[in-house]
Scaffold this active site. Sequence first.
Site, PDB file in Angstrom:
ATOM      1  N   GLN A 131      -4.433  -1.671   9.554  1.00  0.00           N
ATOM      2  CA  GLN A 131      -3.935  -2.768   9.028  1.00  0.00           C
ATOM      3  C   GLN A 131      -5.040  -3.660   9.733  1.00  0.00           C
ATOM      4  O   GLN A 131      -4.350  -3.443  10.750  1.00  0.00           O
ATOM      5  CB  GLN A 131      -3.114  -2.632   8.650  1.00  0.00           C
ATOM      6  CG  GLN A 131      -2.365  -4.307   7.886  1.00  0.00           C
ATOM      7  CD  GLN A 131      -3.145  -4.403   6.592  1.00  0.00           C
ATOM      8  OE1 GLN A 131      -3.356  -2.864   5.656  1.00  0.00           O
ATOM      9  NE2 GLN A 131      -3.623  -5.218   6.148  1.00  0.00           N
ATOM     10  N   LYS A 150       0.913  -1.118  -0.020  1.00  0.00           N
ATOM     11  CA  LYS A 150      -0.277   0.108  -0.001  1.00  0.00           C
ATOM     12  C   LYS A 150       0.329   1.013   0.060  1.00  0.00           C
ATOM     13  O   LYS A 150       0.525   2.277  -0.763  1.00  0.00           O
ATOM     14  CB  LYS A 150      -1.122  -0.394   1.237  1.00  0.00           C
ATOM     15  CG  LYS A 150      -1.987  -1.372   0.941  1.00  0.00           C
ATOM     16  CD  LYS A 150      -3.146  -1.804   1.921  1.00  0.00           C
ATOM     17  CE  LYS A 150      -3.925  -2.852   2.358  1.00  0.00           C
ATOM     18  NZ  LYS A 150      -4.763  -3.314   3.160  1.00  0.00           N
ATOM     19  N   ASP A 153     -11.064   2.744   3.860  1.00  0.00           N
ATOM     20  CA  ASP A 153     -11.308   1.196   3.981  1.00  0.00           C
ATOM     21  C   ASP A 153     -12.517   1.245   3.857  1.00  0.00           C
ATOM     22  O   ASP A 153     -12.670  -0.057   3.779  1.00  0.00           O
ATOM     23  CB  ASP A 153     -10.733   0.310   5.166  1.00  0.00           C
ATOM     24  CG  ASP A 153      -9.558  -0.699   4.419  1.00  0.00           C
ATOM     25  OD1 ASP A 153      -9.113  -0.083   3.133  1.00  0.00           O
ATOM     26  OD2 ASP A 153      -8.832  -0.726   5.141  1.00  0.00           O
TER      27      ASP A 153
END
Length: 287
Positions: free
Chosen positions: A99, A55, A122
Site C-alpha cells: 500500500q 481491499k 497493482d
Amino acid sequence: MTSAKIIDGSQIARDLSSRVAADVAAFTSSTGIVPGLATLLIGEDPASEVYVRNKRTAVVAAGMADLHHHLAADVSQSAIAALIAELAADGTVSGILLQLPLPSGFDSAALINLIPAQKDVDGLTTLSAGLLARGVPGLRPCTPTGVMTLIDSTGINLDGATAVVVGRSELVGGPMSRLLLERNATVTVAHSHTRDLESVTTRADVLVVAAGRPGLIGVNHIKQGAVVIDVGIHRTDHGLVGDVRFDEVRERAGWITPVPGGVGPMTIAVLMANTLAAARMQAGLPT
Ligand code: NAD
C-alpha cells in the site's frame, strides 16, 4: 441541450466483482487452489488503513484468502524487503500489494520492484510497466484498467477515436495512455507543462482526467458529446469531488462518471480480477 448519461461505476464494479467471485469459485473447484492476496500496510496512515480494509473486505467477498501484514512505521527497509521476498516465494500467495504511499524515508520504487511480475497485482513494477509498453500480456494497473471498462460500457468505438489523458503519473495517466493506444485511439497526454489545456481537451472524443486538481476541468474544456472520465478524488467540506466540475460538464458531455461512484469502485474490483488472473498464471492457465 440534453444532459450527459451517467456512467454508473458502482453498478459496473458490482457486476465485475460478481463475475470474479463466480470465476474464483470455478477456479478453486477445478484446481483446489484458493487465490490469496497479501496486503502490506506500513505505519498508521488513516487513509491507507481505510483503503487496505476495503481491499481485504473485497478479497473475502470474492472467496479468496486475505493474507494481511501490518508493519510498524519504524520497520527497516530491509525487513520489508525480506517479507516481500518471503511472499514472492510462497505458493499460497497469488498477489502482493504494497500500500502506497509509504511513510517517509522508504524507497518505495525499490520495494515495489521486488514483487515478481506474476504477483504484481497493482501492475506497478518496472517489469510490468515494460510489458504494457511493449504490448506483452501481463498484469495492468487497476485504476486505468477500470477506466477502460467504464469507457467500453458507453459503447464508443475507440479505434481511431481521439483520446486525451490529463496527467502522466506512473499510477494512472501513463498506463492509461498506453491502454488507449493499445486500442488504436489517437492519444494525447496533457500534463502540468501543457500550454492552453482547453485547446487540447476540446479535441477529445474521450477525455480521462487524472490531474489531482479539484475542479480543473469545466464545460469549456469539453467537446460536445464526449465521454468524460474523472479519476480525481478530493475530500472537501462538501464531500468528495473530482477533477471535473460535474454539474457544468454534464451539460455538454455525452457520458460522464460521477465522483463518488465512478472510477473509485472500479479500482478494487479490478484488483480482485488481477489477483485471480495472477493465480491462473501461476497455475499455468490462460487469463
Ligand atoms: P499525480 O499527482 O501523481 O499526477 C498528476 C498528474 O497530473 C501529473 O502528471 C501532472 O503533470 C498532471 N497535472 C497536474 N496539474 C495539472 C494541470 N493543471 N494541468 C494538466 N495536468 C496537470 O496523481 P495521480 O496519482 O495520477 O492521481 C491523480 C488523481 O487521481 C488524484 O486526485 C488521485 O487521488 C486520484 N486517484 C484516484 C484513484 C481511484 O481509484 N479513483 C486511483 C488513483 C488516483
